[in-house]
Scaffold this active site. Structure first.
Site, short mmCIF file in Angstrom:
data_model
loop_
_atom_site.label_atom_id
_atom_site.label_comp_id
_atom_site.label_asym_id
_atom_site.label_seq_id
_atom_site.Cartn_x
_atom_site.Cartn_y
_atom_site.Cartn_z
N HIS A 212 -15.40 8.61 -11.36
CA HIS A 212 -14.60 8.01 -12.42
C HIS A 212 -15.42 7.08 -13.31
O HIS A 212 -14.88 6.40 -14.18
CB HIS A 212 -13.45 7.23 -11.77
CG HIS A 212 -12.29 6.96 -12.66
ND1 HIS A 212 -11.79 5.70 -12.88
CD2 HIS A 212 -11.52 7.79 -13.41
CE1 HIS A 212 -10.77 5.76 -13.71
NE2 HIS A 212 -10.58 7.01 -14.05
N LYS A 214 -18.02 5.57 -16.18
CA LYS A 214 -18.32 5.82 -17.60
C LYS A 214 -19.52 4.96 -17.96
O LYS A 214 -19.39 3.78 -18.29
CB LYS A 214 -17.13 5.46 -18.50
CG LYS A 214 -15.88 6.31 -18.27
CD LYS A 214 -14.88 5.63 -17.41
CE LYS A 214 -13.59 6.44 -17.29
NZ LYS A 214 -12.72 5.93 -16.23
N ASP A 219 -33.06 3.64 -22.67
CA ASP A 219 -34.37 2.97 -22.64
C ASP A 219 -34.38 1.66 -21.86
O ASP A 219 -35.27 0.83 -22.08
CB ASP A 219 -34.88 2.72 -24.06
CG ASP A 219 -35.21 4.00 -24.81
OD1 ASP A 219 -35.35 5.05 -24.14
OD2 ASP A 219 -35.32 3.96 -26.04
N HIS A 394 -5.03 1.57 -21.32
CA HIS A 394 -5.93 2.16 -20.33
C HIS A 394 -6.99 1.17 -19.87
O HIS A 394 -7.86 1.51 -19.06
CB HIS A 394 -6.60 3.41 -20.93
CG HIS A 394 -7.30 4.27 -19.94
ND1 HIS A 394 -8.68 4.35 -19.86
CD2 HIS A 394 -6.82 5.12 -18.98
CE1 HIS A 394 -9.02 5.20 -18.90
NE2 HIS A 394 -7.92 5.68 -18.35
N LYS A 396 -8.98 -1.70 -17.94
CA LYS A 396 -9.04 -2.12 -16.53
C LYS A 396 -9.76 -3.46 -16.49
O LYS A 396 -10.99 -3.52 -16.37
CB LYS A 396 -9.80 -1.09 -15.69
CG LYS A 396 -9.26 0.35 -15.78
CD LYS A 396 -10.14 1.17 -16.66
CE LYS A 396 -9.89 2.66 -16.63
NZ LYS A 396 -8.71 3.23 -16.16
N ASP A 401 -8.84 -18.21 -15.17
CA ASP A 401 -9.22 -19.60 -15.45
C ASP A 401 -10.24 -19.74 -16.59
O ASP A 401 -11.05 -20.68 -16.59
CB ASP A 401 -9.78 -20.26 -14.19
CG ASP A 401 -8.73 -20.40 -13.10
OD1 ASP A 401 -7.53 -20.29 -13.42
OD2 ASP A 401 -9.11 -20.60 -11.94
#
Length: 476
Positions: A212, A214, A219, A394, A396, A401
């Site tokens: 899952h 991404k 470089d 979508h 996450k 604080d």
């Protein structure tokens, strides 16, 4: 037919014995499998074959040992640079836990930018790809051969023709790149691999374990990590979804090293080859004079079924328990286990302002029912729940604080915490955390607040659906 049902029932009994005495899963998951294998034997058999099998312990440990040994090679050189600023000192126990569980190195010489829309993110990705001189490493769950996908593939192919090392790793389920586009990349000198491929195009018995992540690294100068996949729908072009709200990061600095290590480990696994890391080629020297001057503390934390600990979940748990004033969470899928649910409740009962934002227009109805099944308990404890109405949420993210936050690929659900291969960045910095808070409150303007009064007015069908699907939520 009767004989076939008896055979399946017998096999299901063997599965149940294996789950109880060999795999020894947690009680919630064990009971869920017992229920579905006993009362829905044929459907349960199919679901278990597709989603229930664990990766063997031998593979677990083999991969874990490789992970530890490989990362330790370069982590030892960072120990003398392990210094904490005032913000990071507050979270020393979290930093140490991440290091001990996942060899996640704490670094400070970093620049981190946040992206909340796909248009600016994809433009920046292509811009950085076009600047590549040595290598481009890309790992994505979903990669489509649509308009934006082809633009990125064309940029990768162009750099491969120029002699830049290009490695593209995609998940077997999420990948929908056309063969002709893959062939063009390979013909130009690029390399392409599929993570956990099935033994044929339409059958994959390891469907339960998805890569899952991404990740894009160029470089060792710049990296990208977050929730956006590659496809036109993330630009809001899918009429059924509309606006797509997500969060991604652009990283410069020493934190890239852990992300690069993660990519190389995943690549070697997909390539079925031993990993021999050339430190000078792929990793940033901590003594380099080209590092950012900013003091932004960060750790890359990865987790998956190949790990003995649920690192990202444990990190979230520590953030929730350490929150004193406020805690803001965004997740498209919400399936907490009992310890996580209780941690959220206790935080709210302790006076912490706990806000959770979920999609108001979920892409799967059954996921809405599962999330709803936790609402009453949370609302009674004082947790505030909001439903995002401007398209699909979508992102996450978690921020506490105004001082610590995490962005990445992991949803707040059992699947992301234990079954999927995930990566998050934990950021120990006030400025970045406040930027996350500001975006959270912007999103609140297009949200509907869930109250006990409104929640109790939901339909009988929804109530029944929630009750039934809650029984199998540990499998989601």
């Amino acid at each position: 037919m009767h004989l076939l049902i008896n055979i399946i029932f017998l096999i299901n009994i063997i599965f149940i014995i294996s789950i109880i005495f060999i795999e020894r899963r947690n009680p919630q998951t064990t009971w869920a499998w017992i229920l579905i294998l006993t009362f829905l034997p044929i459907l349960g058999f199919i679901i278990y074959i597709l989603f229930g099998q664990n990766i063997t312990r031998e593979k677990n440990f083999k991969r874990k040992i490789l992970d530890d040994k490989t990362k330790q090679k370069y982590l030892n050189s960072f120990k003398s640079h392990y210094k904490l600023d005032n913000i990071s000192l507050k979270y020393k126990d979290l930093i140490m836990m991440n290091f001990n569980n996942d060899n996640s190195t704490y670094t400070q010489r970093n620049d981190i930018d946040l992206y909340f829309d796909a248009n600016s993110l994809f433009q920046e990705m292509i811009y950085e790809i076009n600047k590549a001189e040595k290598f481009i490493h890309m790992e994505f769950y979903i990669f489509k051969s649509d308009e934006i996908g082809k633009k990125i593939l064309q940029a990768l192919t162009k750099k491969a023709k120029e002699g830049v090392e290009v490695k593209l790793l995609v998940d077997s389920i999420g990948n929908s790149i056309h063969k002709k586009d893959i062939d063009k990349l390979k013909a130009a000198g690029g390399d392409f691999k599929i993570f956990f491929p099935g033994f044929c195009k339409y059958i994959n018995l390891r469907i339960n374990y998805r890569n899952h992540r991404k990740i894009l690294i160029i470089d060792s100068k710049v990296a990208f990590l977050g929730g956006f996949n590659i496809g036109d729908e993330y630009l809001g072009k899918d009429k059924n979804i509309g606006n797509w709200r997500d969060t991604h990061t652009k990283i410069k600095g020493l934190a890239i090293n852990d992300l690069e290590a993660r990519f190389l480990l995943d690549w070697s696994y997909a390539n079925e080859s031993d990993l021999d890391i050339d430190l000078k080629k792929y990793f940033i020297n901590p003594h380099s004079t080209n590092l950012p001057n900013n003091i932004i503390g960060a750790q890359i934390v990865s987790s998956g079924p190949d790990h003995t600990e649920q690192q990202i979940k444990n990190g979230y748990f520590k953030i929730i328990n350490s929150a004193k004033k406020n805690l803001f969470i965004q997740t498209p899928y919400f399936v907490p286990d009992e310890p996580m649910l209780e941690a959220l409740r206790l935080a709210a009962l302790s006076g912490v302002d706990v806000k959770i934002m979920l999609p108001g227009n979920p892409d799967h109805k059954f996921m809405e029912w599962i999330a709803n099944s936790y609402f009453e308990s949370l609302l009674n404890a004082g947790v505030k729940i909001y439903l995002y109405e401007k398209g699909f949420l979508h992102a996450k993210t978690i921020v506490a604080d105004s001082s610590i936050c995490s962005v990445g690929t992991a949803n707040m659900d059992i699947r992301s915490f234990s079954l999927n291969f995930e990566s998050n960045i934990f950021i120990y910095n006030e400025a970045i955390s406040k930027s996350m808070e500001e975006q959270f409150f912007k999103d609140l303007k297009v949200c509907t607040k869930v109250t006990l009064e409104s929640f109790e007015k939901r339909s009988i069908i929804s109530r029944i659906g929630e009750s039934i699907i809650r029984l199998v939520s540990p499998l989601m």
